[in-house]
Design an enzyme around this catalytic site. Structure first.
Site, PDB file in Angstrom:
ATOM      1  CG  ASP A  92      -1.850   1.170   1.223  1.00  0.00           C
ATOM      2  OD1 ASP A  92      -2.169   1.654   0.117  1.00  0.00           O
ATOM      3  OD2 ASP A  92      -2.267   1.626   2.293  1.00  0.00           O
ATOM      4  CB  SER A  93       0.596   4.337  -1.885  1.00  0.00           C
ATOM      5  OG  SER A  93      -0.597   4.880  -1.338  1.00  0.00           O
ATOM      6  N   GLY A  94       0.765   4.092   1.447  1.00  0.00           N
ATOM      7  CA  GLY A  94       0.904   4.957   2.610  1.00  0.00           C
ATOM      8  C   GLY A  94      -0.060   6.120   2.601  1.00  0.00           C
ATOM      9  N   GLY A  95      -0.833   6.228   1.521  1.00  0.00           N
ATOM     10  CA  GLY A  95      -1.840   7.286   1.452  1.00  0.00           C
ATOM     11  C   GLY A  95      -2.782   7.223   2.637  1.00  0.00           C
ATOM     12  CG  PHE A  96      -5.679   4.124   5.124  1.00  0.00           C
ATOM     13  CD1 PHE A  96      -7.002   4.377   4.844  1.00  0.00           C
ATOM     14  CD2 PHE A  96      -5.361   3.603   6.371  1.00  0.00           C
ATOM     15  CE1 PHE A  96      -7.988   4.129   5.779  1.00  0.00           C
ATOM     16  CE2 PHE A  96      -6.342   3.347   7.314  1.00  0.00           C
ATOM     17  CZ  PHE A  96      -7.660   3.617   7.012  1.00  0.00           C
ATOM     18  CG  ASP A 146      -5.139   6.727  -2.614  1.00  0.00           C
ATOM     19  OD1 ASP A 146      -4.242   6.527  -1.762  1.00  0.00           O
ATOM     20  OD2 ASP A 146      -6.216   6.118  -2.595  1.00  0.00           O
ATOM     21  CD  GLN A 194      -9.900   7.258  -2.677  1.00  0.00           C
ATOM     22  OE1 GLN A 194     -10.931   7.468  -2.042  1.00  0.00           O
ATOM     23  NE2 GLN A 194      -8.961   6.430  -2.222  1.00  0.00           N
ATOM     24  N   GLY A 221     -11.160   4.034  -0.560  1.00  0.00           N
ATOM     25  CA  GLY A 221     -12.074   4.967   0.067  1.00  0.00           C
ATOM     26  C   GLY A 221     -13.421   4.371   0.420  1.00  0.00           C
ATOM     27  CG  ASP A 271      -5.974  -4.814   2.185  1.00  0.00           C
ATOM     28  OD1 ASP A 271      -6.542  -4.179   1.284  1.00  0.00           O
ATOM     29  OD2 ASP A 271      -5.628  -4.317   3.262  1.00  0.00           O
ATOM     30  CG  HIS A 340      -9.708 -19.772  13.621  1.00  0.00           C
ATOM     31  ND1 HIS A 340     -10.317 -20.945  13.221  1.00  0.00           N
ATOM     32  CD2 HIS A 340     -10.655 -18.808  13.500  1.00  0.00           C
ATOM     33  CE1 HIS A 340     -11.577 -20.679  12.894  1.00  0.00           C
ATOM     34  NE2 HIS A 340     -11.808 -19.398  13.066  1.00  0.00           N
TER      35      HIS A 340
END
Length: 376
Positions: A92-96, A146, A194, A221, A271, A340
């Site tokens: 993941d780009s790190g945008g989040f 993003d 988005q 998003g 994910d 599990h």
RNA sequence: GUAAUUGUAGCUCAGUUGGUUAGAGCGUCGGAUUGUGGUUCCGAAGGUCGCGGGUUCGAGCCCCGUCUUUUACC
């Protein structure tokens, strides 16, 4: 990277496919365990591979950039060599994280300026910088940088935010095309749709993303505060437009029911931290519902954790024992629950795939949906 | 036996010169968690303030008796 669409369901948009990367193949629909800092929390790579049967895991640009840092990752020869996972990785780009985690973030046209959640140090992520970082991490699939628009954003903010994401997308693609993997294999770049909960914005975003003809496409998003029905509606709008012959990745989702609904609407990849984080907090997902392992009712239930479960922990240990481990805060509890839950998620998508190929997906989904959402 | 000391939620303890409905931490019970700040967050239940009497408009707090904890001395 290559994607082969193997089967499309007759009664729904559900699909079965095969992604081929330089680190091996991925059968879709697929769930990707999250390994934010280069490790899936509480789980060994051997367990991921042999028992959980994970085919691809995630890493996170923001976290890995802060620690251990690019120098160490490059010296290690990339994340695969560093963490001993030889199968595909997606970053993941790190945008989040820039929007959910970092302090004092400030958005400019150029990029995002933020302070580290660890030591407060100041950093800047630009689309170009993030591409360079993801090249250094060396994931098989890289995500564009993003802005993850909040689920409750108003229309004008969402529109402005989308426009910025789209300008950043072009810069990401340019930088991606101007660079190459540092470790001798190929990397793919997925753009992100988005547009918040607004159909016209989502439609426009999907059209723009589709025009880039990337090797795969993502829907971002969602599951960020909006009603679940809105999420399903947005998936439908977007998947109407995203190309059929490329994998579709719904970012950060979700519950077992969310997965089934999204698969039915044509999503191929997922994910989510839910199986691992909720597992560490005592919540188990099973074929017949959701259990809170801290509840007293399990105290003297010596039946297997999950009699129909596929992982070794399911039948090796009893509910009573697992509850005990949670109550006394033993690390083993987190390991058992994580294994599990991940094994269950991987079973769920594998079974979905089997049912799609057998032409029975919709019936099976209806049959199983209520069970997996129930609390027991 | 004498002198001091202690007694408040399951546990460890706060509780001002007496002042509304006696609090905390832990534990117990339940819930939350969606592109992960590595044992998280939220809520609930639970007390005849050792017991009995007294003073006071009013007592966990003051007085008397009694039981109790711990310690010292005989």
């Amino acid at each position: 990277m290559k994607f082969e669409l193997q089967h499309t369901d007759a009664q729904s948009k559900a699909r079965a496919g095969l992604i081929t990367t330089d680190h091996g193949q991925i059968e879709t629909p697929i769930f990707m365990p999250v390994g934010t800092q280069g490790a899936v929390k509480a789980v060994h790579m051997t367990e991921l591979e042999s028992d959980i049967k994970a085919q691809i895991i995630l890493g996170n640009t923001y976290h890995l950039y802060l620690r251990p840092g690019l120098d160490i990752l490059e010296q290690a020869g990339g994340l695969h060599k560093f963490n001993s996972w030889n199968r595909p990785i997606l970053t993941d780009s790190g945008g989040f994280q820039v929007f959910s985690l970092a302090h004092n973030r400030k958005l400019t046209e150029e990029g995002a300026i933020f302070r580290s959640h660890i030591d407060g140090s100041k950093h800047m992520f630009t689309p170009e910088r993030v591409m360079d970082i993801e090249r250094t991490i060396g994931a098989d699939i890289m995500m564009v940088f993003d802005e993850c628009t909040p689920g409750d954003a108003d229309y004008s903010y969402a529109k402005k935010s989308l426009a910025l994401t789209e300008r950043w997308l072009d810069r990401c693609i340019t930088r991606f095309n101007d660079t190459e993997c540092k470790y001798g294999y190929t990397q793919a770049l997925f753009p992100i749709v988005q547009g918040c909960v607004y159909p016209d914005l989502r439609k426009r975003a999907a059209e723009n993303v589709a025009s880039k003809e990337a090797e795969g496409n993502a829907i971002g998003g969602l599951a960020v505060g909006e009603p679940t029905e809105k999420m399903y509606e947005m998936i439908e709008v977007v998947n109407e437009i995203l190309p059929q012959d490329k994998p579709r990745y719904l970012m950060g989702v979700g519950t077992p029911a969310n997965l089934l609904e999204a698969i039915e609407r044509g999503v191929d990849m997922f994910d989510c931290i839910m199986p691992t984080r909720n597992g560490r907090n005592g919540q188990l997902f099973t074929r017949y519902g959701i259990l809170n392992m801290r509840n007293k009712k399990w105290a003297n239930d010596f039946s297997p954790i999950d009699a129909e479960g596929r992982s070794f922990v399911d039948t090796l240990y009893s509910k009573a024992y697992l509850r005990h481990l949670f109550i006394v805060n033993e690390i083993l509890a987190l390991q058992i629950a994580s294994i599990h839950n991940l094994a269950f998620y991987l079973w769920l998508v594998k079974e979905a795939r089997t049912q799609i190929i057998a032409g029975n997906f919709s019936n099976w989904k209806k049959y199983i949906l209520e069970d997996v959402s129930r609390r027991i």
